[in-house]
Write a protein that holds these residues in place. Structure first.
Motif, PDB file in Angstrom:
ATOM      1  N   PHE A 136      16.515  18.763 -15.829  1.00  0.00           N
ATOM      2  CA  PHE A 136      16.914  19.343 -14.548  1.00  0.00           C
ATOM      3  C   PHE A 136      18.335  18.916 -14.182  1.00  0.00           C
ATOM      4  N   ASP A 137      19.003  19.775 -13.441  1.00  0.00           N
ATOM      5  CA  ASP A 137      20.358  19.481 -12.966  1.00  0.00           C
ATOM      6  C   ASP A 137      20.354  18.771 -11.625  1.00  0.00           C
ATOM      7  N   ARG A 138      19.349  19.034 -10.808  1.00  0.00           N
ATOM      8  CA  ARG A 138      19.266  18.369  -9.508  1.00  0.00           C
ATOM      9  C   ARG A 138      17.851  18.487  -8.959  1.00  0.00           C
ATOM     10  N   ILE A 139      17.526  17.598  -8.034  1.00  0.00           N
ATOM     11  CA  ILE A 139      16.251  17.666  -7.336  1.00  0.00           C
ATOM     12  C   ILE A 139      16.536  17.684  -5.844  1.00  0.00           C
ATOM     13  N   VAL A 140      15.917  18.614  -5.158  1.00  0.00           N
ATOM     14  CA  VAL A 140      16.147  18.794  -3.726  1.00  0.00           C
ATOM     15  C   VAL A 140      14.847  18.476  -2.997  1.00  0.00           C
ATOM     16  N   PHE A 141      14.900  17.492  -2.112  1.00  0.00           N
ATOM     17  CA  PHE A 141      13.735  17.088  -1.341  1.00  0.00           C
ATOM     18  C   PHE A 141      13.685  17.899  -0.059  1.00  0.00           C
ATOM     19  N   ILE A 142      12.486  18.342   0.291  1.00  0.00           N
ATOM     20  CA  ILE A 142      12.313  19.240   1.421  1.00  0.00           C
ATOM     21  C   ILE A 142      11.973  18.441   2.679  1.00  0.00           C
ATOM     22  N   ALA A 143      12.731  18.691   3.744  1.00  0.00           N
ATOM     23  CA  ALA A 143      12.484  18.029   5.025  1.00  0.00           C
ATOM     24  C   ALA A 143      11.136  18.501   5.598  1.00  0.00           C
ATOM     25  N   ARG A 144      10.498  17.639   6.385  1.00  0.00           N
ATOM     26  CA  ARG A 144      10.896  16.278   6.666  1.00  0.00           C
ATOM     27  C   ARG A 144      10.081  15.253   5.888  1.00  0.00           C
ATOM     28  N   ASP A 145       8.984  15.709   5.259  1.00  0.00           N
ATOM     29  CA  ASP A 145       8.123  14.737   4.588  1.00  0.00           C
ATOM     30  C   ASP A 145       8.603  14.384   3.187  1.00  0.00           C
ATOM     31  N   GLY A 146       9.754  14.925   2.786  1.00  0.00           N
ATOM     32  CA  GLY A 146      10.359  14.475   1.536  1.00  0.00           C
ATOM     33  C   GLY A 146      11.368  13.360   1.730  1.00  0.00           C
ATOM     34  N   TYR A 147      11.614  12.985   2.980  1.00  0.00           N
ATOM     35  CA  TYR A 147      12.707  12.073   3.293  1.00  0.00           C
ATOM     36  C   TYR A 147      12.533  10.698   2.645  1.00  0.00           C
ATOM     37  N   TRP A 148      11.393  10.058   2.851  1.00  0.00           N
ATOM     38  CA  TRP A 148      11.214   8.694   2.355  1.00  0.00           C
ATOM     39  C   TRP A 148      11.015   8.667   0.848  1.00  0.00           C
ATOM     40  N   VAL A 149      10.426   9.713   0.289  1.00  0.00           N
ATOM     41  CA  VAL A 149      10.316   9.780  -1.174  1.00  0.00           C
ATOM     42  C   VAL A 149      11.706   9.954  -1.783  1.00  0.00           C
ATOM     43  N   LYS A 150      12.580  10.721  -1.117  1.00  0.00           N
ATOM     44  CA  LYS A 150      13.961  10.835  -1.591  1.00  0.00           C
ATOM     45  C   LYS A 150      14.651   9.477  -1.602  1.00  0.00           C
TER      46      LYS A 150
ATOM     47  N   THR B 288       0.819  -1.210   0.000  1.00  0.00           N
ATOM     48  CA  THR B 288       0.000   0.000   0.000  1.00  0.00           C
ATOM     49  C   THR B 288       0.858   1.267   0.000  1.00  0.00           C
ATOM     50  N   LEU B 289       1.690   1.417   1.018  1.00  0.00           N
ATOM     51  CA  LEU B 289       2.572   2.581   1.080  1.00  0.00           C
ATOM     52  C   LEU B 289       3.735   2.426   0.107  1.00  0.00           C
ATOM     53  N   GLY B 290       4.136   1.177  -0.153  1.00  0.00           N
ATOM     54  CA  GLY B 290       5.235   0.944  -1.090  1.00  0.00           C
ATOM     55  C   GLY B 290       4.903   1.407  -2.498  1.00  0.00           C
ATOM     56  N   MET B 291       3.693   1.096  -2.977  1.00  0.00           N
ATOM     57  CA  MET B 291       3.292   1.557  -4.308  1.00  0.00           C
ATOM     58  C   MET B 291       3.207   3.080  -4.362  1.00  0.00           C
ATOM     59  N   TYR B 292       2.785   3.679  -3.259  1.00  0.00           N
ATOM     60  CA  TYR B 292       2.697   5.133  -3.176  1.00  0.00           C
ATOM     61  C   TYR B 292       4.085   5.765  -3.340  1.00  0.00           C
ATOM     62  N   MET B 293       5.054   5.272  -2.575  1.00  0.00           N
ATOM     63  CA  MET B 293       6.414   5.805  -2.674  1.00  0.00           C
ATOM     64  C   MET B 293       7.032   5.518  -4.037  1.00  0.00           C
ATOM     65  N   PHE B 294       6.835   4.312  -4.530  1.00  0.00           N
ATOM     66  CA  PHE B 294       7.396   3.940  -5.825  1.00  0.00           C
ATOM     67  C   PHE B 294       6.820   4.818  -6.931  1.00  0.00           C
ATOM     68  N   SER B 295       5.523   5.065  -6.899  1.00  0.00           N
ATOM     69  CA  SER B 295       4.871   5.877  -7.924  1.00  0.00           C
ATOM     70  C   SER B 295       5.393   7.304  -7.902  1.00  0.00           C
ATOM     71  N   HIS B 296       5.595   7.862  -6.715  1.00  0.00           N
ATOM     72  CA  HIS B 296       6.180   9.196  -6.619  1.00  0.00           C
ATOM     73  C   HIS B 296       7.595   9.211  -7.190  1.00  0.00           C
ATOM     74  N   ALA B 297       8.371   8.186  -6.856  1.00  0.00           N
ATOM     75  CA  ALA B 297       9.758   8.147  -7.309  1.00  0.00           C
ATOM     76  C   ALA B 297       9.844   8.065  -8.830  1.00  0.00           C
ATOM     77  N   VAL B 298       9.012   7.233  -9.444  1.00  0.00           N
ATOM     78  CA  VAL B 298       9.014   7.100 -10.902  1.00  0.00           C
ATOM     79  C   VAL B 298       8.539   8.396 -11.545  1.00  0.00           C
ATOM     80  N   TRP B 299       7.491   8.979 -11.001  1.00  0.00           N
ATOM     81  CA  TRP B 299       6.976  10.254 -11.529  1.00  0.00           C
ATOM     82  C   TRP B 299       8.064  11.324 -11.526  1.00  0.00           C
ATOM     83  N   LEU B 300       8.773  11.426 -10.418  1.00  0.00           N
ATOM     84  CA  LEU B 300       9.817  12.442 -10.306  1.00  0.00           C
ATOM     85  C   LEU B 300      11.006  12.128 -11.210  1.00  0.00           C
ATOM     86  N   ALA B 301      11.423  10.870 -11.246  1.00  0.00           N
ATOM     87  CA  ALA B 301      12.583  10.511 -12.066  1.00  0.00           C
ATOM     88  C   ALA B 301      12.325  10.802 -13.539  1.00  0.00           C
TER      89      ALA B 301
END
Length: 404
Positions: A61-75, A40-53
Motif C-alpha cells: 500500500f502507498d498510504r493508510i487513511v484512518f476514518i474519523a472519529r473512531d480511527g483517531y487513537w488507532v492512528k 487492557t485497552l493498550g493491548m487492543y490498540m497495539f494489536s490493531h496497530a501491528v495488524w495494520l502495519a
C-alpha cells in the motif's frame, strides 16, 4: 484464564501464551503502578496497530487513511508502531461520518428509493430525515410536501408511510444543491486518496468507504475490526477484518473508548468539513484510559523496538482482554464510564435513545443469552438494568415488554 493484575483481573486466552509477542505484551501490561486499562485497552490498540502495519507492508500500500472519529487513537498507535516495524506507509486522517456521508449516497432523486439500505427509517421522523438530506433538498418546500403526502414532520415514520415520504422528498429534490455538496466533499476527500490506499474504521457496514470510493474512484481496501452483517459485500469495496465474527458488545460501547475528543463532522462546504458544536465531552475516565493505552503502545516500542517484527502473536489474542472487559466487565470497573456522553444521533431521530452506558450494559446481556441463560431471566435482567440506569426507559419499553 484470568490473572490478578493489581486489584483487577486481566483476561488471558490460554493458547495466546504460546506466542512470544503476546508474552511480551503481557509482561508490559503487568508493570506495577499502571492502570487496568493501560494493559487492557493498550493491548487492543497495539494489536490493531501491528495488524495494520504488517498488512500495509505485505500488501504494497502507498498510504493508510484512518476514518474519523473512531480511527483517531488507532492512528496514533499505528504512527508509533509502524516505524519500529520498518513500515514506511504514511498515515492520514479523513473527517467523514455517517451523517456527513448520508446525502452522498443519492446522486439523483430516483435513488432515494434506496433509503432503507442506508438508515433505519423507522427510527426517524420526516423532519430528522429531511435534515440529514438537507444538502439535496429544497428545505423550504419540505413541510408542505409532507403535509400533502399526509405525513407529520414530527411523527415517526413507518414502513407503510415510507413510499409517500420518498415521493415527497423527490418533489423537493435540489439538483444544484446535491451537486455542490458532492463537489465540496470530493475536493476535501480526493487529495487524501492517491495511489493504492487502505482505510481503517472500527466498522461495520462500509458506508463511509463506499462514499469515498464513489467520490474519488481510488484503489481502496478497507480494514475493519469487524462487520455485523453481509452489507459490506454489496458496497463494492474490498475489505478485511481483524475479527472473524461480530462481538455481542459493539457500536457505542466500543467506540466511546476510541473516539477523538473533537466535534463530529456533519457535512462539507467550500471550506471543507463542517464540524458540529462541541457537544458532550468524554468523561475523565475515558480520556485517562486512552492516554494510558497509548502509553502502553509507546512502552512496547521502547522496550522491544525492531525486535517486534520477529515476535509472533495473533492480533485477536491481544484484543481479548479488552473484549472480555466489554462483555463481562464487573460494574465496579464499568462505573467510572457511566457519565460519558457519546454524540451519535444517526439512528435516533426522536432524541430519546438509550445512553451509551445503558446500551453497553444491555449488550452484555446478549452474551448471557448466547451462553444459554433462559430468555425470561435475560428479560428480567434487562428490566432491572433499565430501572437502575434510566427508569424512564423502563416505562417506555414496558409496552410491549416482549419486544425488549
Amino acid at each position: 484464564m484470568t490473572m490478578k493484575n493489581r486489584a483487577e483481573t486481566l483476561y488471558i486466552p490460554h493458547e495466546a501464551m504460546r506466542f512470544s509477542g503476546f508474552r511480551a505484551m503481557l509482561e508490559t501490561a503487568q508493570k506495577p503502578g499502571c492502570s487496568h486499562m493501560y494493559g487492557t485497552l493498550g493491548m487492543y490498540m497495539f494489536s490493531h496497530a501491528v495488524w495494520l502495519a504488517k498488512a500495509m507492508q505485505r500488501g504494497g500500500f502507498d498510504r493508510i487513511v484512518f476514518i474519523a472519529r473512531d480511527g483517531y487513537w488507532v492512528k496514533r498507535a499505528y504512527d508509533v508502531v509502524a516505524p519500529a516495524l520498518r513500515v514506511q506507509v504514511p498515515s492520514d486522517y479523513v473527517r467523514i461520518s455517517r451523517k456527513a456521508a448520508f446525502p452522498l449516497h443519492f446522486r439523483q432523486p430516483e435513488e432515494l428509493s434506496q433509503l432503507p439500505d442506508w438508515v433505519d427509517v423507522t427510527a426517524h421522523t420526516p423532519e430528522t430525515l429531511c435534515t440529514m438530506l438537507s444538502p439535496s433538498l429544497r428545505m423550504d418546500e419540505a413541510p408542505s410536501a409532507m403535509e400533502v403526502a399526509g405525513l407529520s414532520m414530527q411523527q415517526l415514520l413507518t414502513e407503510e408511510a415510507l413510499p409517500r415520504f420518498i415521493a415527497a422528498c423527490q418533489q423537493c429534490w435540489d439538483a444544484a444543491g446535491a451537486a455542490a455538496y458532492r463537489e465540496h466533499a470530493r475536493a476535501y476527500i480526493a487529495p487524501k486518496f492517491t495511489g493504492k490506499c487502505a482505510t481503517f474504521d472500527v466498522g461495520y457496514n462500509l458506508r463511509s468507504e463506499a462514499v469515498i470510493r464513489d467520490l474519488t474512484g481510488a484503489d481502496i481496501t478497507a480494514f475493519l475490526t469487524h462487520t455485523d452483517s453481509d452489507a459490506p459485500d454489496r458496497r463494492g469495496v474490498p475489505y478485511r477484518t481483524l475479527y472473524g465474527q461480530s462481538p455481542c458488545v459493539s457500536w457505542v460501547a466500543r467506540e466511546q473508548f476510541l473516539l477523538e475528543d473533537a466535534p463530529l463532522c456533519t457535512g462539507y462546504d467550500a471550506d471543507g468539513p463542517v464540524m458540529a458544536g462541541a457537544g458532550e465531552r468524554p468523561c475523565e475516565a475515558i480520556r485517562r484510559s486512552q492516554e494510558d493505552a497509548l502509553r502502553f503502545v509507546e512502552d512496547m516500542v521502547c522496550a522491544y523496538g525492531e525486535h517486534l517484527a520477529h515476535m509472533p502473536f495473533r492480533p485477536a489474542d491481544g484484543c481479548a482482554a479488552f473484549e472480555h472487559f466489554l462483555h463481562c466487565g464487573p460494574y465496579r470497573l464499568m462505573k467510572p464510564y457511566r457519565a460519558n456522553g457519546v454524540e451519535n444521533a444517526f439512528h435516533d431521530g426522536t432524541k430519546n435513545g438509550d445512553s451509551a452506558f445503558l446500551q453497553w450494559r444491555l449488550m452484555q446481556t446478549d452474551l448471557l443469552l448466547a451462553r444459554g441463560m433462559p430468555v425470561w431471566r435475560v428479560r428480567l435482567k434487562r428490566a432491572l438494568i433499565r430501572l437502575q440506569e434510566d427508569p424512564r426507559s423502563f416505562w417506555r419499553k414496558l409496552n410491549p415488554f416482549a419486544s425488549e
